[in-house]
Design an enzyme around this catalytic site. Structure first.
Site, PDB file in Angstrom:
ATOM      1  CG  ASN A  77     105.609   5.075  29.117  1.00  0.00           C
ATOM      2  OD1 ASN A  77     105.264   3.929  29.390  1.00  0.00           O
ATOM      3  ND2 ASN A  77     106.834   5.513  29.323  1.00  0.00           N
ATOM      4  CG  HIS A 111     108.088  -0.195  28.969  1.00  0.00           C
ATOM      5  ND1 HIS A 111     107.299  -0.420  30.074  1.00  0.00           N
ATOM      6  CD2 HIS A 111     107.789   1.083  28.553  1.00  0.00           C
ATOM      7  CE1 HIS A 111     106.572   0.656  30.335  1.00  0.00           C
ATOM      8  NE2 HIS A 111     106.848   1.573  29.428  1.00  0.00           N
ATOM      9  CB  CYS A 129     104.303  -1.871  31.036  1.00  0.00           C
ATOM     10  SG  CYS A 129     105.485  -3.238  30.819  1.00  0.00           S
ATOM     11  CD  GLN A 156     104.170   0.442  34.379  1.00  0.00           C
ATOM     12  OE1 GLN A 156     103.963   0.714  33.203  1.00  0.00           O
ATOM     13  NE2 GLN A 156     105.043  -0.483  34.754  1.00  0.00           N
TER      14      GLN A 156
END
Length: 372
Positions: free
Chosen positions: A323, A302, A156, A150
């Site tokens: 992630n 997050h 995110c 990102q």
């Protein structure tokens, strides 16, 4: 050369130049003096300078070095502790404070929990679901795209939602497509680089659909096909064309019962990859590998994607979490997070705000139907 092309090339180069935190090991000798610490910092800059998280100009070197020293000492001391289930490392965030890090690389906000949204849908594995097996990994079943990055943008929330949609679309169609986070960032109204809401991004996926990412999609002939410009880590004016296929839509989305890890496990197995919110703590920022067990709280900031679950050889259960900080972070872009802890909200609040998309139509939306 246009701005979008320059940014796209930069993203490709960054994706190719994958480095690991253990490429810059720390020894006792590195911490002996200011000179040895400076040498360690220079080695780290050589590995991470181009892909790291803050400006690397000369004026910034002094303050960055002070933060780096503090982080390096903490990492070294932590990794010397006995009985820890995970390790820390000098990754690309190693010269950031936690406050600097969260301002740039997190940005998810929990919204309302309203139950099933915009339809009824049906579980993709309803006929065979039953009790979830002891281990499951959607990467092994063709439902997870490559690890993305990102960049220094709190998007995110867009990555977590887009990757969940990629997963359910692959499960239903057998075709794993790389969809556009930049479109969701630009067009959804669910947030920006300062943060956003996963539930509102799912609303956008239901109403408008998501098209292919230009940078990482194979070329398709046909003048009616549209590829959204590659990810730029900044919000731009919306460039989505609803009259051009392919557009991947979902029928609806549903919240998993909050604060129930067993319900989350069942959803991951029977529904597909699940979007979740967590608190990204200091140790999470510099995680290198192993089963992460905290410390972290439940101040959700997050968004990530749970793609499976398993347990270690010694019986420690964990979530497999994708992630969006690039393949050089953690375990090739993933983190294993301890599962079935006494707190009902799960590690770092992972069970507090889980959402999965629902798709019953087995085919992408055509241009004609999208126009209609």
């Amino acid at each position: 050369m246009g701005k979008s092309l320059v940014v796209a090339l930069a993203v490709v180069v960054a994706a190719m130049a994958v480095v690991k935190a253990d490429d810059v090991p720390i020894t006792d000798k590195d911490l002996e003096s200011e000179e040895s610490m400076w040498s360690l910092y220079q080695r780290w800059r050589h590995v991470y300078g181009a892909a790291s998280s803050s400006p690397r100009d000369l004026a910034d070197k002094g303050s960055r070095f002070e933060v780096f020293k503090k982080n390096a000492r903490y990492i070294h001391d932590f990794n010397r502790k006995k009985g820890m289930s995970y390790k820390l490392g000098l990754n690309k965030f190693a010269d950031l404070t936690l406050e600097e890090f969260t301002a740039k690389y997190t940005g998810a906000n929990p919204g309302p929990i309203t139950g099933l949204k915009n339809g009824t849908g049906s579980p993709p594995l309803a006929a065979v679901a039953g009790d979830a097996p002891p281990a499951w990994d959607w990467r092994e079943h063709g439902a997870v795209t490559r690890v993305k990055d990102q960049g220094p943008c709190g998007s995110c929330w867009a990555f977590s939602v887009v990757e969940a949609v990629e997963g359910i679309n692959a499960i239903m169609t057998g075709n794993l497509l790389t969809l556009s986070e930049q479109q969701v960032l630009d067009c959804s109204g669910a947030g920006d680089c300062s943060g956003g809401y996963t539930s509102y991004a799912f609303d956008y996926a239901v109403s408008n659909g998501i098209t292919l990412d230009q940078c990482f999609s194979p070329p398709t002939t046909g003048e009616n096909y549209f590829y959204y410009p590659a990810y730029e880590a900044v919000q731009e004016p919306c460039r989505f064309d609803p009259n051009k296929a392919p557009i991947v839509k979902i029928d609806s989305y549903s919240f998993v019962d909050p604060n129930d890890e067993e319900a989350l496990k069942q959803a991951v197995y029977s529904q597909g990859p699940v979007s979740v919110l967590i608190e990204a703590s200091y140790e999470f920022m510099i995680y290198q590998g192993g089963v992460f067990s905290g410390p972290c709280g439940t101040e959700l900031n997050h968004a990530v994607l749970v793609v499976g679950y398993d347990e270690t050889e010694d019986g420690t259960p964990y979530w497999i979490v994708k992630n969006s900080w690039g393949a050089g972070w953690g375990e090739s872009g993933y983190i294993r997070m301890i599962r079935n802890i006494p707190a009902p909200e799960g590690i770092c609040g992972i069970a507090m705000y889980p959402i999965y998309p629902i798709k019953s139509c087995p085919c992408p939306i055509t241009a004609a139907s999208a126009a209609a």
